[in-house]
Design an enzyme around this catalytic site. Structure first.
Site, PDB file in Angstrom:
ATOM      1  CG  PHE A 140      -1.932   1.051   1.349  1.00 26.95           C
ATOM      2  CD1 PHE A 140      -3.135   0.800   0.553  1.00 26.95           C
ATOM      3  CD2 PHE A 140      -2.000   2.305   1.839  1.00 26.95           C
ATOM      4  CE1 PHE A 140      -4.140   1.649   0.564  1.00 26.95           C
ATOM      5  CE2 PHE A 140      -2.999   3.053   2.081  1.00 26.95           C
ATOM      6  CZ  PHE A 140      -3.944   2.841   1.093  1.00 26.95           C
ATOM      7  CG  ASP A 155       0.167  -2.329   6.999  1.00 26.74           C
ATOM      8  OD1 ASP A 155      -1.092  -2.747   7.409  1.00 26.74           O
ATOM      9  OD2 ASP A 155       0.191  -1.222   6.471  1.00 26.74           O
ATOM     10  CE1 TYR A 180      -9.282   2.710   6.982  1.00 28.08           C
ATOM     11  CE2 TYR A 180      -8.267   3.943   8.883  1.00 28.08           C
ATOM     12  CZ  TYR A 180      -8.186   3.455   7.542  1.00 28.08           C
ATOM     13  OH  TYR A 180      -7.040   3.895   6.770  1.00 28.08           O
ATOM     14  CE  LYS A 181      -7.921  -0.048   5.362  1.00 30.67           C
ATOM     15  NZ  LYS A 181      -6.479  -0.243   4.954  1.00 30.67           N
ATOM     16  NE  ARG A 203     -10.280  -2.730  -2.298  1.00 26.02           N
ATOM     17  CZ  ARG A 203      -9.675  -2.154  -1.281  1.00 26.02           C
ATOM     18  NH1 ARG A 203      -8.624  -2.466  -0.649  1.00 26.02           N
ATOM     19  NH2 ARG A 203     -10.341  -1.171  -0.605  1.00 26.02           N
TER      20      ARG A 203
HETATM   21  C1  LIG Z   1      -5.871   1.077   4.740  1.00 27.80           C
HETATM   22  C2  LIG Z   1      -4.369   0.912   4.640  1.00 27.80           C
HETATM   23  C3  LIG Z   1      -3.671   1.700   5.317  1.00 27.80           C
HETATM   24  C4  LIG Z   1      -4.261   3.300   5.635  1.00 27.80           C
HETATM   25  O1  LIG Z   1      -3.327   3.763   6.388  1.00 27.80           O
HETATM   26  P1  LIG Z   1      -4.026   5.332   7.244  1.00 27.80           P
HETATM   27  O2  LIG Z   1      -3.016   6.062   7.782  1.00 27.80           O
HETATM   28  O3  LIG Z   1      -5.069   4.631   8.372  1.00 27.80           O
HETATM   29  O4  LIG Z   1      -4.517   6.129   6.356  1.00 27.80           O
HETATM   30  C5  LIG Z   1      -2.299   1.614   5.485  1.00 27.80           C
HETATM   31  N1  LIG Z   1      -1.488   0.559   4.969  1.00 27.80           N
HETATM   32  C6  LIG Z   1      -2.455  -0.573   4.365  1.00 27.80           C
HETATM   33  C7  LIG Z   1      -1.752  -1.693   4.221  1.00 27.80           C
HETATM   34  C8  LIG Z   1      -3.660  -0.308   4.088  1.00 27.80           C
HETATM   35  O5  LIG Z   1      -4.359  -1.221   3.401  1.00 27.80           O
END
Ligand SMILES: *Cc1c(COP(=O)(O)O)cnc(C)c1O
Length: 412
Positions: free
Chosen positions: A126, A197, A222-223, A371
């Site tokens: 990401f 992560d 939040y996921k 997705r």
């Molecule tokens: C959703 C996601 C993030 C989001 O990071 P934020 O700091 O909360 O915006 C980070 N890493 C991965 C792999 C994600 O899927």
């Protein structure tokens, strides 16, 4: 032959996890396939947040920091998340965003491996994780560099200059799952550390940070943890590393004695030093409600259901949507996949918008990935059937050619 709607409804009646759907406030008639991006609203959350606002804040005012233990929220909710990711008590704290937590744990990892310059990650990671690594490398000015290889080449790319292998377990686009145990072991054999992560893992599948001997981890609230929009994130530091380094965002709530108001920073012992400033209390109580919805279910059963839902989705798409330019973009083997399925289509964006217009909410990731997140706590087999039925209808009628489905919004 893939199951029909009646067969899917029979599967739902026999599903021991079906009761957990009652813990959520879902809009009537919608099929929600985006719990991997924003988890659904738990029924308990609105009342809990209202109580925190009206009573704890409104009536008890500042005394709530002690009386309602607001000050303990980051550690208390962290310990609950620890149970979901195979970490011990005192190894997880809730704080800040995932991006900021990447910065903190990456700083720690690089400091623990002086002389090594490579941060190794994969090209599917990401972007925010990669951006934070780039920014930290620039800030340190010590010649660190981010090396990106294809996901399947990570193990072979670890070498004597690798300080840290920083990976996301479940690829946000393809759903492809890394072998956390094997890659952590490979990093350790080469003298490197591993950061995981867990954005698309925590709350969706069993994670065994202790069993994998992972060094550090981060993840989103939040996921699949259902903490609400912009919920605070979490970070994990294995106990053996906790006192070896003080992370550079040295705010007062990571101090050993914040209310001594000393002029000099002395990091707290343990995970507490990974906190920085005042916790967002309203967001943290909402996150706690979300985490509780996951703790109420058996993680192995959730994983088994999520795998079945994914297999059902793929089977139905292949039976009903073939010949319309749609291609599988996630692993076919459920064990190699996270809790989502993905497909590519040149008109992916417009198709997802046409699905949303029919109450089937998935999302789109550039350049061409559709997705569909599979949150097994609240999804039914019949939801999968309805989603693919809508998709087949759109593809057959080319409903996505309507120009209103082609206008890009700010958030895809
Ligand atoms: C959703 C996601 C993030 C989001 O990071 P934020 O700091 O909360 O915006 C980070 N890493 C991965 C792999 C994600 O899927």
């Amino acid at each position: 032959m893939a199951p029909d709607l009646a067969a899917c409804e029979a599967l739902d009646r026999a599903d021991p996890l079906a009761v957990h759907r009652e813990a959520f406030d879902l809009p009537e008639g919608a099929v929600y396939l985006d719990g991997n991006s924003l988890g659904a609203l738990p029924r308990a959350t609105a009342a809990r947040v209202a109580d925190c606002v009206r009573r704890e804040w409104g009536q008890d005012l500042i005394t709530s920091w002690n009386r309602a233990d607001w000050i303990g929220l980051p550690r208390r909710v962290g310990d609950k998340i620890a149970r979901l990711v195979g970490a011990g008590p005192g190894e997880v704290v809730v704080a800040d965003s995932t991006s900021i937590n990447v910065f903190k744990v990456l700083s720690a990892a690089l400091a623990l491996r002086p002389g090594r310059r490579t941060i190794l990650s994969d090209t599917g990671n990401f972007p925010t994780d990669l951006y934070m690594a780039q920014g930290l490398s620039r800030l340190l000015g010590a010649g660190h560099h981010l090396r990106l290889v294809a996901p399947e080449e990570v193990a072979g790319a670890i070498d004597a200059d690798t300080a840290v292998v920083m990976l996301t377990e479940v690829d946000y686009r393809s759903g492809r799952r890394h072998d956390m145990r094997a890659l952590t072991a490979a990093a350790h054999r080469a003298g490197a550390l591993a950061i995981w992560d867990l954005a698309h893992s925590a709350g969706a599948l069993p994670v065994d940070l202790a069993g994998c001997e992972a060094d550090f981890a981060v993840g989103c609230g939040y996921k699949f943890l259902n903490g609400g929009p912009g919920a605070p994130a979490f970070l994990h530091v294995a106990r053996r590393h906790q006192d070896g380094f003080a992370q550079p965002l040295s705010g007062w709530l990571g101090h050993d004695a914040p209310f001594a108001f000393e002029a000099g920073y002395r990091p707290a012992a343990g995970i507490g030093r990974y906190a920085c400033g005042t916790p967002p209390v309203l967001s943290m109580v909402a996150l706690e409600c979300g985490v509780d919805t996951v703790l109420a279910a058996d993680m192995a059963a959730l994983r088994a259901k999520s795998m079945r839902l994914g297999d059902l989705f793929v089977e139905l798409v292949e039976e009903r949507c073939a010949g319309h330019g749609i291609a599988l973009a996630c692993p076919r083997d459920a064990a190699a996949r996270g809790s989502q399925v993905s497909f590519t289509h040149p008109d992916g964006y417009a198709i997802v918008q046409a699905l949303v217009a029919r109450g089937v909410i998935g999302d789109f990731r550039a350049p061409d990935v559709m997705r569909f997140g599979l949150a097994p706590l609240y999804l039914r087999h019949a939801d999968i059937w309805r989603a693919v039925d809508a998709l087949a209808g759109i593809l057959a009628s080319r409903a996505h050619d309507d120009p209103r489905f082609r206008r890009r919004a700010a958030v895809t």
